[in-house]
Design a protein around this motif. Structure first.
Motif, PDB file in Angstrom:
ATOM      1  N   VAL C 370      32.880 -13.479  -2.930  1.00  0.00           N
ATOM      2  CA  VAL C 370      31.430 -13.672  -3.084  1.00  0.00           C
ATOM      3  C   VAL C 370      30.826 -12.567  -3.965  1.00  0.00           C
ATOM      4  O   VAL C 370      29.914 -12.806  -4.746  1.00  0.00           O
ATOM      5  CB  VAL C 370      30.731 -13.737  -1.708  1.00  0.00           C
ATOM      6  N   LEU C 371      31.372 -11.364  -3.848  1.00  0.00           N
ATOM      7  CA  LEU C 371      30.836 -10.280  -4.660  1.00  0.00           C
ATOM      8  C   LEU C 371      31.043 -10.559  -6.145  1.00  0.00           C
ATOM      9  O   LEU C 371      30.149 -10.338  -6.968  1.00  0.00           O
ATOM     10  CB  LEU C 371      31.517  -8.956  -4.282  1.00  0.00           C
ATOM     11  N   ALA C 372      32.230 -11.076  -6.461  1.00  0.00           N
ATOM     12  CA  ALA C 372      32.541 -11.350  -7.866  1.00  0.00           C
ATOM     13  C   ALA C 372      31.651 -12.447  -8.426  1.00  0.00           C
ATOM     14  O   ALA C 372      31.470 -12.572  -9.631  1.00  0.00           O
ATOM     15  CB  ALA C 372      34.004 -11.761  -7.990  1.00  0.00           C
ATOM     16  N   ASN C 373      31.094 -13.246  -7.540  1.00  0.00           N
ATOM     17  CA  ASN C 373      30.337 -14.424  -7.934  1.00  0.00           C
ATOM     18  C   ASN C 373      28.851 -14.068  -7.929  1.00  0.00           C
ATOM     19  O   ASN C 373      28.165 -14.238  -6.945  1.00  0.00           O
ATOM     20  CB  ASN C 373      30.694 -15.516  -6.923  1.00  0.00           C
ATOM     21  N   ARG C 380      23.396 -13.076  -0.764  1.00  0.00           N
ATOM     22  CA  ARG C 380      24.100 -11.934  -0.189  1.00  0.00           C
ATOM     23  C   ARG C 380      23.105 -10.871   0.280  1.00  0.00           C
ATOM     24  O   ARG C 380      23.263 -10.273   1.328  1.00  0.00           O
ATOM     25  CB  ARG C 380      25.002 -11.351  -1.268  1.00  0.00           C
ATOM     26  N   LEU C 381      22.076 -10.670  -0.530  1.00  0.00           N
ATOM     27  CA  LEU C 381      21.079  -9.655  -0.175  1.00  0.00           C
ATOM     28  C   LEU C 381      20.382  -9.991   1.139  1.00  0.00           C
ATOM     29  O   LEU C 381      20.049  -9.116   1.931  1.00  0.00           O
ATOM     30  CB  LEU C 381      20.040  -9.531  -1.282  1.00  0.00           C
ATOM     31  N   LYS C 382      20.158 -11.297   1.352  1.00  0.00           N
ATOM     32  CA  LYS C 382      19.535 -11.691   2.613  1.00  0.00           C
ATOM     33  C   LYS C 382      20.429 -11.323   3.778  1.00  0.00           C
ATOM     34  O   LYS C 382      19.974 -10.815   4.807  1.00  0.00           O
ATOM     35  CB  LYS C 382      19.259 -13.198   2.621  1.00  0.00           C
ATOM     36  N   ALA C 383      21.720 -11.613   3.615  1.00  0.00           N
ATOM     37  CA  ALA C 383      22.662 -11.312   4.700  1.00  0.00           C
ATOM     38  C   ALA C 383      22.754  -9.815   4.940  1.00  0.00           C
ATOM     39  O   ALA C 383      23.026  -9.361   6.057  1.00  0.00           O
ATOM     40  CB  ALA C 383      24.039 -11.894   4.377  1.00  0.00           C
ATOM     41  N   PHE C 384      22.532  -9.036   3.869  1.00  0.00           N
ATOM     42  CA  PHE C 384      22.619  -7.581   4.002  1.00  0.00           C
ATOM     43  C   PHE C 384      21.613  -7.041   5.016  1.00  0.00           C
ATOM     44  O   PHE C 384      21.852  -6.015   5.664  1.00  0.00           O
ATOM     45  CB  PHE C 384      22.409  -6.924   2.634  1.00  0.00           C
ATOM     46  N   GLU C 385      20.498  -7.749   5.169  1.00  0.00           N
ATOM     47  CA  GLU C 385      19.477  -7.293   6.119  1.00  0.00           C
ATOM     48  C   GLU C 385      20.069  -7.055   7.513  1.00  0.00           C
ATOM     49  O   GLU C 385      19.693  -6.122   8.214  1.00  0.00           O
ATOM     50  CB  GLU C 385      18.340  -8.312   6.217  1.00  0.00           C
ATOM     51  N   THR C 409      30.034  -3.801  -2.499  1.00  0.00           N
ATOM     52  CA  THR C 409      28.990  -4.718  -2.055  1.00  0.00           C
ATOM     53  C   THR C 409      27.843  -3.942  -1.434  1.00  0.00           C
ATOM     54  O   THR C 409      26.677  -4.094  -1.814  1.00  0.00           O
ATOM     55  CB  THR C 409      29.554  -5.689  -1.000  1.00  0.00           C
ATOM     56  N   LEU C 410      28.203  -3.098  -0.473  1.00  0.00           N
ATOM     57  CA  LEU C 410      27.163  -2.361   0.236  1.00  0.00           C
ATOM     58  C   LEU C 410      26.444  -1.423  -0.716  1.00  0.00           C
ATOM     59  O   LEU C 410      25.223  -1.271  -0.656  1.00  0.00           O
ATOM     60  CB  LEU C 410      27.769  -1.616   1.416  1.00  0.00           C
ATOM     61  N   GLY C 411      27.207  -0.808  -1.627  1.00  0.00           N
ATOM     62  CA  GLY C 411      26.595   0.087  -2.605  1.00  0.00           C
ATOM     63  C   GLY C 411      25.539  -0.640  -3.420  1.00  0.00           C
ATOM     64  O   GLY C 411      24.420  -0.163  -3.596  1.00  0.00           O
TER      65      GLY C 411
END
Ligand code: HEM
Ligand code: SF4
Ligand code: SF4
Lengths: 354, 216, 478
Positions: C370-373, C380-385, C409-411
């Protein structure tokens, strides 16, 4: 509210279908029985199912009694009426409950038909009540648990209603149509289902009470709503989360439903819970409460489905359009929007095409 | 031959055979066909892993203990399944039927009130679970026609069964039996097969986790 | 909720110039190739209860029902029902060849690639124990065959196929290794004809984390391993595994293990990466038809933790509190749950676990390709919450992980959201704080800071609160 003439045919169809559903349900059920009755006429010799209940059938008991067996008809020792075989108050009850002449059956049937007639009439004259255009913004009206509880009650209520009405109206209305044997089959089936689903209904009703109590207490807006005729005859009637009509339905459902449940339990356990007088009383209350609740439910179902546009969605998806809320529950909408502004996420914007 | 005799005789045999044959066939296809591949050197016991998952997933996942939906599914689910199994295997008419047609069950039937009560639990669970399929957006999205047919058929079978409780009418008995037979025929081709597939589903996952030295 | 059937999302990419029919046929063939007892048991056990949704960070973060895990593999299930389902024989009888539709495949591309990390969290919530992560991986095979995957992922796959690694060719690799050697003044064994340990590496480390490479090498030196990098088998990540290109997955794994055999290694070390661990340790047997018994495949975290337990590795206590992000493929699906925690203890850090953590942890959101995409970025940012909240709640000073992909990803998410923490590498922390006789790393030459570290430090400064123990306490001799 602008109504489209092209829709009137559809509307007419609906208005015929809804009462037809209720009227046909019983003959339809019994139609099956009738078919079967003819068949089994040939199979008279069929001894019937084996007795696996661990107790004797009613027919056997009556048979024994007729042959002079004693004691069996006596209420068992320890029960409230141990030892008493006959009581005279039974006559009063019998008059009220006489299948052919009972005022309950008589007025009940006419009452329900009258309500259906009024609904059809209202629909033909007024048509579905709308709220103008949809705004595209949705607002949560019923949580998932509320929706599940609502439909569970509705489902079991309909089952109880159909079986109960068969028991109440069977002798005068159905028996003449389908004959004794089919009618007896229909009634034993209806009675067993009615008895089994009764406690489930009581349980679900308790859930309904808990889930819908909030918002159903009387308030001053109700008077204004009433003065505006509920908006049913044009104009806007203000309301909070529920309007007076809905509140009346809620409390009718709770009180009549509660009465149905209590009296139902008494009749389920006659030996342990009651004297014969209480049972007679219970039976009368049960029938009357049922008729009141069924009558009211017809109006409720009408308004929840074809009567007002967009209402059913609220109970299925949980969300209603903001303009629906503005038309029918403006005070509630204001509260919710305020809550949403102050951070609570009650409002949701429908992703239009995005 | 009356319809009832037909239902109790040849039709019963036919539907029961279809049930057994196709359920077995489906299971064989599921378990013995298709890709199988070599597995890595284990870091833990696949067997214990499988056992752990097979048993562990009887309870909701610990992370969902604060989740209303998980509670609902668990309570309604157990209410339905336990109710159904009790009335299926322990109710007097069923015990009698099974003894007559299949095996001599070694246990005594439960009293009538137990039968009724288990039916009520089963109905309450089934009705709420089924209605949820229409009003929960997640479950509505994923429900297949099969899931509705399976629930509906099971409901009708149970309903006619409870209508026949009076045991006074051969017609009602026949109606119930006929629907049971329909249900048996539908069973192997439907999601009702989860009755048999659950230990394999959990087991494969558990074995994979066990092999990797983790848990699932 | 809303049924957005009116407007179709055109959220898919197509590769290769294939007619739609061929795409559909390829997809069917790809799906079918993956049916077996395991997948079949799973697919025949689902009762549509929807509990899997309650575990998936994409559903939890958005509330959108289409992110319900089991829904993501619908085309795969449909293919199964059509060809192997209970009524499939009917099609045969009628001489029909049942097919999926191209529209369904196109629509599901996003769900299969953008919204699943193959993290396996939903497996734990499923009453039937259905492993949707495995099924998503299986489904990707068909999607890859149909040429229906995110362009960005497809490009990386092509690079990996053509030039050995998404990072570059063996030549590029040799150059970079030499650079790092010079930069940090540490010998990096390369292409030794014989060695006991074959060390592998991620493209991220080669591009941005030279300090990490150097400090990992230093640890290996300290442990006294006879080890080497090999320029024709250095790449640990496996974009075949992530994309559904099974041939590539096999080729990449076989390349590593054959190389280890060739140089007579007894151990192959997987670096700070999650899916590389899955591909190499848990799926290598698939390509040989037998478990790889002659070579121990071990994860760097595991190697270090065992060294700590055997008393071969000690660290100066860093102190302070830290929370650990569990990389799904190492922990939940990898069996290494205890290992990073042993290392945290060795660092003398007060471990403040997140809620949830360990086997129950939320994915970083970048795994499973997913990161590569980059198309999946906003989702992804939403899930980061969810992760952010969990980290904040611990109040820990450090935010540590042991996977390069999680770290990247986290970075990125930290940078995008201005979250006041920086993500640190566990191996870097060990490298910087271990007690050893090894010569210290040369401070990176005049201004030529390692890219990654510099960038991260800058990000942290901007955010204000972040700090890096690895950088604040440079390695020193005992
Ligand atoms: C199948 C028949 C039924 C239909 C189609 C139906 C439909 C609806 C709908 C659409 C609403 C939402 C109204 C709003 O948004 O304010 C509603 C509310 C409600 N329904 Fe029903 N319903 C049915 C049967 C029942 C039954 C049998 C009961 C109780 C015994 C019941 C009790 C309620 C209650 C308590 C509410 C909350 C609003 C209020 O207090 O009036 N419903 N129903
Ligand atoms: S594996 Fe992870 S990302 Fe994929 S569906 Fe399950 S919980 Fe969601
Ligand atoms: S939790 Fe499992 S059984 Fe339930 S819908 Fe999801 S995959 Fe199916």
């Amino acid at each position: 509210m602008a109504t489209n003439k092209g829709h009137s045919a559809v509307r007419l169809l609906w208005s015929l279908l809804i009462p037809a559903f209720f009227l046909m349900a019983m003959p339809a059920l019994t139609g099956v029985g009738g078919l079967r009755a003819q068949e089994s006429g040939a199979a008279q010799a069929d001894p019937g199912p084996p007795n696996t209940l661990g107790k004797r059938s009613d027919a056997e008991i009556w048979h024994d009694l007729r042959l002079g067996a004693g004691g069996i008809a006596n209420p068992p020792t320890g029960s409230p009426e141990a030892g008493s075989v006959i009581n005279s108050e039974g006559w009063e009850w019998a008059k009220l409950r006489n299948p052919e002449k009972s005022p309950i059956v008589h007025y009940g049937a006419w009452g329900l038909l009258a309500i259906l007639g009024l609904l059809v009439l209202f629909y033909l004259i007024r048509g579905p009540v709308g709220h103008g255009e949809d705004s595209g913004r949705r607002i949560l009206r019923f949580r998932l648990s509320q929706r599940i509880v609502h439909w569970s009650v509705a489902f079991v209520f309909i089952l109880m209603g159909l079986t109960g009405l068969s028991i109440l109206f069977g002798r005068p209305f159905i028996l003449p149509l389908i004959g004794k044997e089919a009618h007896s089959i229909l009634l034993t089936a209806a009675m067993q289902a009615h008895n089994l689903f009764g406690p489930i209904f009581a349980l679900f009703l308790l859930g309904l009470f808990v889930h819908f109590l909030r918002g159903n207490f009387p308030s001053l807006v109700d008077i204004k709503w009433l003065l505006k005729g509920g908006g049913f005859f044009g104009g806007h009637a203000p309301a909070g989360r529920y309007n007076l009509g809905e509140k009346a339905w809620f409390w009718t459902a709770v009180i009549a439903g509660g009465a149905l449940s209590v009296t139902g339990f008494i009749m389920l356990f006659p030996d342990d819970l009651a004297t014969r007088n209480t049972i007679h009383l219970s039976e009368l209350i049960h029938a009357i409460a049922a008729l009141v609740m069924i009558g009211f439910s017809l109006g409720h179902i009408y308004l929840g489905t074809i009567g007002t546009r967009g209402t059913l969605k609220g109970m299925v998806d949980g969300y209603v359009d903001e303009n629906w809320a503005r038309a029918h529950h403006d005070r509630w909408l204001e509260e919710e929007l305020e809550k949403a502004e102050s951070g609570d996420q009650a409002r949701e914007t429908a992703e239009e095409g995005a | 031959m009356t319809l009832l005799e037909l239902l109790e005789g040849p039709l019963w045999i036919a539907s029961a055979s279809i049930f057994v044959a196709f359920a077995a066939f489906r299971l064989i296809v599921i378990l013995f066909t298709g890709r199988r591949e070599a597995e890595a050197r284990p870091a833990g016991s696949p067997f214990l892993g499988a056992l752990r998952t097979i048993l562990g997933h009887f309870l909701p996942w610990r992370r969902l203990l604060g989740n209303g939906k998980a509670w609902f599914v668990t309570i309604a689910g157990y209410s339905f399944h336990i109710g159904l199994f009790v009335l299926l295997l322990f109710a007097a008419p069923h015990v009698e039927f099974i003894r007559e047609k299949i095996v001599n069950l070694p246990w005594d039937p439960i009293p009538r009130w137990g039968f009724i009560l288990s039916a009520q639990f089963a109905f309450a669970g089934l009705i709420t679970l089924w209605l949820r399929r229409f009003v929960d957006p997640v479950v509505r999205l994923i429900s297949r026609p099969d899931d509705h047919v399976a629930a509906g058929l099971t409901f009708i079978v149970m309903l006619t069964g409870c209508m026949a409780l009076g045991e006074q009418s051969a017609f009602l008995r026949g109606l119930h039996l006929g629907l049971v037979e329909l249900w048996l025929i539908y069973f192997p081709f439907s999601s009702l097969m989860h009755t048999f597939t659950w230990p394999f589903s959990r087991g494969f996952t558990g074995a994979m986790a066990g092999r990797r030295g983790t848990r699932a | 909720m809303t049924s957005d059937t009116t407007e179709k999302h055109r959220n898919f990419d197509k590769q290769r110039d294939l007619p739609d029919e061929v795409r559909v046929e390829n997809a069917m063939a790809g799906f079918i190739a993956e049916f077996g007892p395991r997948a079949q048991s799973w697919m025949n056990a689902c009762v549509r209860c929807g509990l899997c949704a309650e575990a998936c960070h994409f559903y939890l973060a958005t509330g959108e029902e289409k992110y319900t895990p089991i829904h993501k593999i619908k085309p795969f299930e449909d293919a199964y029902a059509l060809t192997h389902g209970p009524f499939s024989w009917l099609h045969g009888l009628l001489g029909r060849k049942p097919k999926l539709t191209i529209e369904e495949l196109e629509e599901w591309e996003e769900l299969i690639y953008d919204s699943c990390n193959m993290c396996g969290r939903c497996t734990l919530a499923c009453p039937m124990g259905i492993d949707i992560a495995s099924l998503v991986k299986d489904a990707r095979r068909g999607m890859y065959a149909a040429g229906l995957l995110p362009d960005r992922l497809a490009r990386i796959v092509r690079n990996a196929e053509k030039q050995h690694s998404p990072f570059g060719s063996p030549e590029d690799f040799r150059k970079t290794i030499k650079e790092i050697e010079k930069e940090y003044g540490i010998p990096l064994p390369l292409d030794k004809p014989k060695a006991d340990v074959l060390m592998t590496i991620t493209p991220e480390a080669l591009e941005n984390r030279h300090f990490g490479v150097a400090s990992m090498a230093r640890v290996l030196h300290h442990l006294g391993y006879d080890w080497t990098f090999c320029s024709d088998a250095f790449e640990a990540t496996n974009f075949g595994y992530l994309s559904g290109n099974m041939e590539l997955q096999g080729a990449l794994t076989v390349r590593l293990i054959d190389k280890a055999r060739e140089i007579g290694a007894s151990m192959l070390i997987v670096p700070e990466c999650g899916h590389a661990w899955g591909a190499t340790r848990w799926e290598a047997a698939k390509w040989y038809g037998a478990p790889v018994d002659d070579i121990k495949i071990r994860h760097i975290v595991e190697v270090l933790a065992d060294a700590v337990e055997d008393g071969k590795l000690e660290c100066r206590p860093v102190g302070e509190s830290a929370t650990f992000h569990d990389p799904c493929q190492q922990i939940r699906r990898g069996g290494l749950e205890e290992k990073p925690r042993i290392l945290m203890r060795a660092l003398g850090m007060e471990l403040r676990e997140m809620d949830p953590h360990g086997l129950d942890a939320f994915c970083c959101g970048g795994g499973g390709g997913v990161l590569a995409n980059e198309r999946a970025g906003p989702l992804r940012l939403k899930a980061f919450e969810l992760k952010k909240r969990a980290v904040e709640e611990t109040g820990a000073d450090h935010f540590v992980t042991s996977c390069n992909i999680c770290e990247m990803t986290l970075g990125r998410d930290i940078e995008a959201t201005g979250f006041g923490k920086q993500i640190e590498s566990l191996i870097d922390l060990i490298g910087a704080n271990m007690i050893t006789d090894q010569p210290p790393l040369k401070a990176p030459g005049s201004g030529a800071k390692p890219k990654g570290v510099g960038k991260r430090a800058a990000g942290a400064k901007k955010a204000g609160k972040g700090r890096s123990a690895a950088r604040r306490k440079p390695a020193a001799k005992k």
